[in-house]
Design a protein around this motif. Sequence first.
Motif, PDB file in Angstrom:
ATOM      1  N   GLY A 331       0.794  -1.224   0.000  1.00 27.58           N
ATOM      2  CA  GLY A 331       0.000   0.000   0.000  1.00 27.58           C
ATOM      3  C   GLY A 331       0.829   1.278   0.000  1.00 27.58           C
ATOM      4  O   GLY A 331       0.387   2.297   0.543  1.00 27.58           O
ATOM      5  N   TYR A 332       2.024   1.211  -0.596  1.00 26.85           N
ATOM      6  CA  TYR A 332       2.864   2.412  -0.664  1.00 26.85           C
ATOM      7  C   TYR A 332       2.888   2.962  -2.087  1.00 26.85           C
ATOM      8  O   TYR A 332       2.740   2.194  -3.050  1.00 26.85           O
ATOM      9  N   ALA A 333       3.125   4.279  -2.185  1.00 27.19           N
ATOM     10  CA  ALA A 333       3.297   4.885  -3.500  1.00 27.19           C
ATOM     11  C   ALA A 333       4.637   4.396  -4.051  1.00 27.19           C
ATOM     12  O   ALA A 333       5.540   4.083  -3.276  1.00 27.19           O
ATOM     13  N   PRO A 334       4.762   4.335  -5.394  1.00 25.92           N
ATOM     14  CA  PRO A 334       6.025   3.893  -5.971  1.00 25.92           C
ATOM     15  C   PRO A 334       7.186   4.717  -5.431  1.00 25.92           C
ATOM     16  O   PRO A 334       7.108   5.953  -5.375  1.00 25.92           O
ATOM     17  N   GLY A 335       8.209   4.030  -4.969  1.00 31.84           N
ATOM     18  CA  GLY A 335       9.406   4.723  -4.485  1.00 31.84           C
ATOM     19  C   GLY A 335       9.316   5.151  -3.029  1.00 31.84           C
ATOM     20  O   GLY A 335      10.318   5.537  -2.428  1.00 31.84           O
ATOM     21  N   ALA A 336       8.117   5.056  -2.426  1.00 22.57           N
ATOM     22  CA  ALA A 336       7.959   5.562  -1.064  1.00 22.57           C
ATOM     23  C   ALA A 336       8.750   4.728  -0.051  1.00 22.57           C
ATOM     24  O   ALA A 336       9.084   5.203   1.036  1.00 22.57           O
ATOM     25  N   LEU A 337       9.034   3.491  -0.418  1.00 23.95           N
ATOM     26  CA  LEU A 337       9.714   2.624   0.547  1.00 23.95           C
ATOM     27  C   LEU A 337      11.230   2.800   0.508  1.00 23.95           C
ATOM     28  O   LEU A 337      11.931   2.310   1.401  1.00 23.95           O
ATOM     29  N   ILE A 338      11.721   3.471  -0.535  1.00 21.29           N
ATOM     30  CA  ILE A 338      13.174   3.557  -0.708  1.00 21.29           C
ATOM     31  C   ILE A 338      13.805   4.348   0.432  1.00 21.29           C
ATOM     32  O   ILE A 338      13.314   5.417   0.813  1.00 21.29           O
ATOM     33  N   GLY A 339      14.834   3.763   0.988  1.00 17.70           N
ATOM     34  CA  GLY A 339      15.524   4.403   2.110  1.00 17.70           C
ATOM     35  C   GLY A 339      15.031   3.902   3.457  1.00 17.70           C
ATOM     36  O   GLY A 339      15.670   4.090   4.482  1.00 17.70           O
ATOM     37  N   MET A 340      13.894   3.221   3.452  1.00 19.47           N
ATOM     38  CA  MET A 340      13.326   2.759   4.731  1.00 19.47           C
ATOM     39  C   MET A 340      14.046   1.490   5.195  1.00 19.47           C
ATOM     40  O   MET A 340      14.411   0.643   4.379  1.00 19.47           O
ATOM     41  N   PRO A 341      14.274   1.319   6.500  1.00 20.28           N
ATOM     42  CA  PRO A 341      14.837   0.047   6.985  1.00 20.28           C
ATOM     43  C   PRO A 341      13.790  -1.056   6.777  1.00 20.28           C
ATOM     44  O   PRO A 341      12.625  -0.857   7.127  1.00 20.28           O
ATOM     45  N   ALA A 342      14.245  -2.154   6.204  1.00 19.34           N
ATOM     46  CA  ALA A 342      13.309  -3.240   5.878  1.00 19.34           C
ATOM     47  C   ALA A 342      12.605  -3.757   7.126  1.00 19.34           C
ATOM     48  O   ALA A 342      11.458  -4.199   7.069  1.00 19.34           O
ATOM     49  N   ASP A 343      13.280  -3.685   8.251  1.00 15.32           N
ATOM     50  CA  ASP A 343      12.694  -4.196   9.492  1.00 15.32           C
ATOM     51  C   ASP A 343      11.418  -3.468   9.878  1.00 15.32           C
ATOM     52  O   ASP A 343      10.569  -4.028  10.565  1.00 15.32           O
ATOM     53  N   ASN A 344      11.299  -2.206   9.450  1.00 17.16           N
ATOM     54  CA  ASN A 344      10.080  -1.453   9.778  1.00 17.16           C
ATOM     55  C   ASN A 344       8.839  -2.108   9.211  1.00 17.16           C
ATOM     56  O   ASN A 344       7.734  -1.858   9.662  1.00 17.16           O
ATOM     57  N   LEU A 345       9.059  -2.960   8.176  1.00 14.42           N
ATOM     58  CA  LEU A 345       7.913  -3.558   7.507  1.00 14.42           C
ATOM     59  C   LEU A 345       7.490  -4.871   8.165  1.00 14.42           C
ATOM     60  O   LEU A 345       6.420  -5.387   7.899  1.00 14.42           O
ATOM     61  N   VAL A 346       8.370  -5.433   8.993  1.00 19.12           N
ATOM     62  CA  VAL A 346       8.070  -6.726   9.609  1.00 19.12           C
ATOM     63  C   VAL A 346       7.192  -6.504  10.844  1.00 19.12           C
ATOM     64  O   VAL A 346       7.442  -5.596  11.630  1.00 19.12           O
ATOM     65  N   HIS A 347       6.172  -7.329  10.958  1.00 18.29           N
ATOM     66  CA  HIS A 347       5.295  -7.252  12.121  1.00 18.29           C
ATOM     67  C   HIS A 347       6.132  -7.464  13.382  1.00 18.29           C
ATOM     68  O   HIS A 347       6.956  -8.394  13.416  1.00 18.29           O
ATOM     69  N   PRO A 348       5.926  -6.637  14.414  1.00 17.82           N
ATOM     70  CA  PRO A 348       6.783  -6.722  15.603  1.00 17.82           C
ATOM     71  C   PRO A 348       6.861  -8.145  16.192  1.00 17.82           C
ATOM     72  O   PRO A 348       7.916  -8.562  16.658  1.00 17.82           O
ATOM     73  N   ASP A 349       5.766  -8.882  16.089  1.00 24.71           N
ATOM     74  CA  ASP A 349       5.759 -10.226  16.678  1.00 24.71           C
ATOM     75  C   ASP A 349       6.634 -11.209  15.899  1.00 24.71           C
ATOM     76  O   ASP A 349       6.939 -12.289  16.381  1.00 24.71           O
ATOM     77  N   ASP A 350       6.953 -10.852  14.664  1.00 28.55           N
ATOM     78  CA  ASP A 350       7.694 -11.786  13.816  1.00 28.55           C
ATOM     79  C   ASP A 350       9.168 -11.447  13.712  1.00 28.55           C
ATOM     80  O   ASP A 350       9.936 -12.193  13.097  1.00 28.55           O
ATOM     81  N   VAL A 351       9.570 -10.317  14.268  1.00 29.26           N
ATOM     82  CA  VAL A 351      10.968  -9.884  14.142  1.00 29.26           C
ATOM     83  C   VAL A 351      11.884 -10.895  14.837  1.00 29.26           C
ATOM     84  O   VAL A 351      12.881 -11.347  14.281  1.00 29.26           O
ATOM     85  N   ALA A 352      11.484 -11.269  16.050  1.00 33.48           N
ATOM     86  CA  ALA A 352      12.332 -12.160  16.847  1.00 33.48           C
ATOM     87  C   ALA A 352      12.538 -13.502  16.149  1.00 33.48           C
ATOM     88  O   ALA A 352      13.633 -14.050  16.134  1.00 33.48           O
ATOM     89  N   ALA A 353      11.461 -14.002  15.525  1.00 35.41           N
ATOM     90  CA  ALA A 353      11.534 -15.318  14.889  1.00 35.41           C
ATOM     91  C   ALA A 353      12.570 -15.352  13.768  1.00 35.41           C
ATOM     92  O   ALA A 353      13.157 -16.391  13.482  1.00 35.41           O
ATOM     93  N   GLN A 354      12.777 -14.204  13.124  1.00 35.81           N
ATOM     94  CA  GLN A 354      13.694 -14.168  11.990  1.00 35.81           C
ATOM     95  C   GLN A 354      15.147 -13.973  12.393  1.00 35.81           C
ATOM     96  O   GLN A 354      16.042 -14.218  11.587  1.00 35.81           O
TER      97      GLN A 354
END
Length: 798
Positions: A331-354
Amino acid sequence: MVRSTRDGAVTSSSTHATRDTVVPGAGHVTPGMSAPLGEDRFRLAFQNAAVGMSIVSADGMYLDVNDAYCRIVGRSRQELLGHSSDVPTHPDDLAAAGRRRQQMKAGEIGPYVVEKRYILPDQQVVIGLLNVSPVHDVAGNLLYQTVHLQDITNQKLVENARHESEEQFRVLVEHAPAAIYRLELGLGGRFIYGGPLFQTMTGLSMHPRRPTLADFLARVHPDDFDRVAAADQSASHTARTFDIEYRLKSEDGAWIWVLNRAWPSRNADGMITSWLGVLLDTNEQHMLQETLRASESRFLSVFEAAGVGMALTTPDARITLTSPVLDRLLGYAPGALIGMPADNLVHPDDVAAQAPLRQQLATGEIGSFQAEQRCQRADGTSIWVEVTVTPIRDSDGGVLAVLAQVQDISARKEAEAALLASESRFRALVQNDPDVVAIVSPAREVTYISPSAREAFGWPLETWRHDFEYRMRYVHVEDRDGLRALYQQVHDRPGASAVTEARIRHADGGWRWFQWIMTNRVNTPGISGFLMNVRDITERKQAELATGAALAARQAAIEQLERMNQAKSRFLSTISHEFRTPLTAITGYSEYLTENAANPALVAEDAAIINREANRLNRMIGDLLFIDGIDAGRMSFNLRTVNLNDVVTLVARNIRPIVAAHELVLDLDPDLLPTMGDFDRLAQALTNLLGNAVKYSPDGGAITVTTANRQQSVVVSVRDEGIGIAAKDLDRIFDRFERVETGIAGRVAGTGLGLSIVREIVLLHGGDISVESEPGKGACFSISLPRLQHATMHDEEG
Ligand code: ADP
């Protein structure tokens, strides 16, 4: 001046001392003396000269040295004067110096210039340029030599260095992977120098005539020509270094990419007189770039067009590129994700599992990983995705970037959840169903069987884990083929069902009926085999069987009744006919009796007939009453020990009048054992058999009565040579009112009661009756009765 060569060999000299130069002699000079005119003046000049000077005897001994000389060779005057000029000489140059001295003394050489090395007391090496001139007496003998010495050590070092660097440049130029050239602008432009690769790359030879700029431009690829011409134009205007890449036709005729760089070279007036240039073969690089560009554009097109979302990140997981699918997914505009840390996209509950996976990835333990996780969307909702993380490494294994492929699995997750819910529902259904549900693999192994099998079959569930043939032991032997056929019917037909009924031996020892429905579910995930639904139908089956038996019994009873009914109506018609025959005779003869009253002989005859027919009637009525009596249970037997031979003898005598046309043979066993019975009834039975033998042997023939002992019984049989009986009639002739109504038999009068009376009598004696016959070959009726032992007989007789 031409320099000496490096090995110090003399070449020539021209400018220094000449033969007639006179140098002041040694021993006349005293240091510190005031400067007189004449010789003293020479001495002063000698002593203070900036150039090292010495006077050496013809034998090579120092006669005089000045300060500069002493400084250069690093020794004091005292150390030199009177000593050999070899003293400061470098050992490697001693031989040459000695040789020159000899030659000079012998007058073989004149003045010379030479480089010579000296070795200082501190071991430093000094290179000197010697200018040596001989001084002769008038007779031409060598008096001494004058030596001018210049320290050229530094100069020499610089020169060597320059020489070396020039050499290096030459080697570089000639071995450089580039063609180096010099284009002289005069006379329309001509290449006055071209390195070794110039010809290879341009196909232009430096011989016999230097190639022109026009020759060169003719080698440029037509597609690049305008560009090259324009760059050339602009370079002549701006007079700046230029860089241009284009294709040239090389010596072997192939097009190669070259990078051309050129610098203007000016004369003293600042005019550009020539261009120095290099042609670098960039063909390989260019091809590589082409390939790279192609693969990059391929990558990009894949990246953009892929059905799954993709992202590239830096090694520390900062997003550098996202595909449109990923943008849309999250649900982001094209290019809106560039520069963002990928971890921000992971659900908090799933970060630890990875975390452990990322760790393993970082250490190189795994090449990539795949995980199911939730991603945070731009609007704050989350979505289930499957993410595949692959580091992109350089040739040394360092991570350049990380590629993440992100696939939307929310639909699958929902379906899974729904499946789980429905599965537990179905599981509950299956497990609580009294019907047995089983899954059988294509190899006929039972992979699942519902718990209800325990109750239904009675055996532990493990029983059904055995192989097919083992399981078959529990199936009723008559039903096994049916059950096997079930497999064959559905085996190659996914989706097909087949049904059969088969019995299973229950643990309680009884047989239970089951209905087996088998469905081929080979292509259904989760089953991949045959689904078996088994229902206990024992009760239904028993009811069915019971009903079947009852129906059959009723049917038989009905048939029996119908048969009896028919027999009875036949009997009635027969009996009325049979009764009428004797009655007609009686009526007729009783009338004759009246008419013949006057004739006693005729009266006797008529009376006899009347009597006979009346007896016949009487017999018939007796038969009927007898049957009726048996049926009503009113029959009483007068039992005593009977010898069947006696019965046969009596009956044979009584019946003789009616067997006149036949031959009666008695074959009696004299040792015949007795039996227990009613003599009169047995006689009645035998009379019937003999009567039939007569009746059904219309052509006469022998009638044989035989008696014999058997193991447990005594037997009497009556054999005739008459019409015989068809096999199909053999059973029924013993039934009441049953007669054979076809052929000759049908024309013989009878009631169909005779044989049934015989059978009743025999059965009531505990005996048996049988018949053997073939149509046209006579018949043989045998009565067997239980025999009595001798003892019994004696008791009776006693
Ligand atoms: P019937 O009064 O008709 O003789 P039976 O009961 O004595 O009645 O015999 C039944 C049938 O058996 C006869 O109708 C006849 O067809 C057949 N039968 C009996 N005895 C003989 C025999 N000795 N040879 C051929 N047929 C016989």
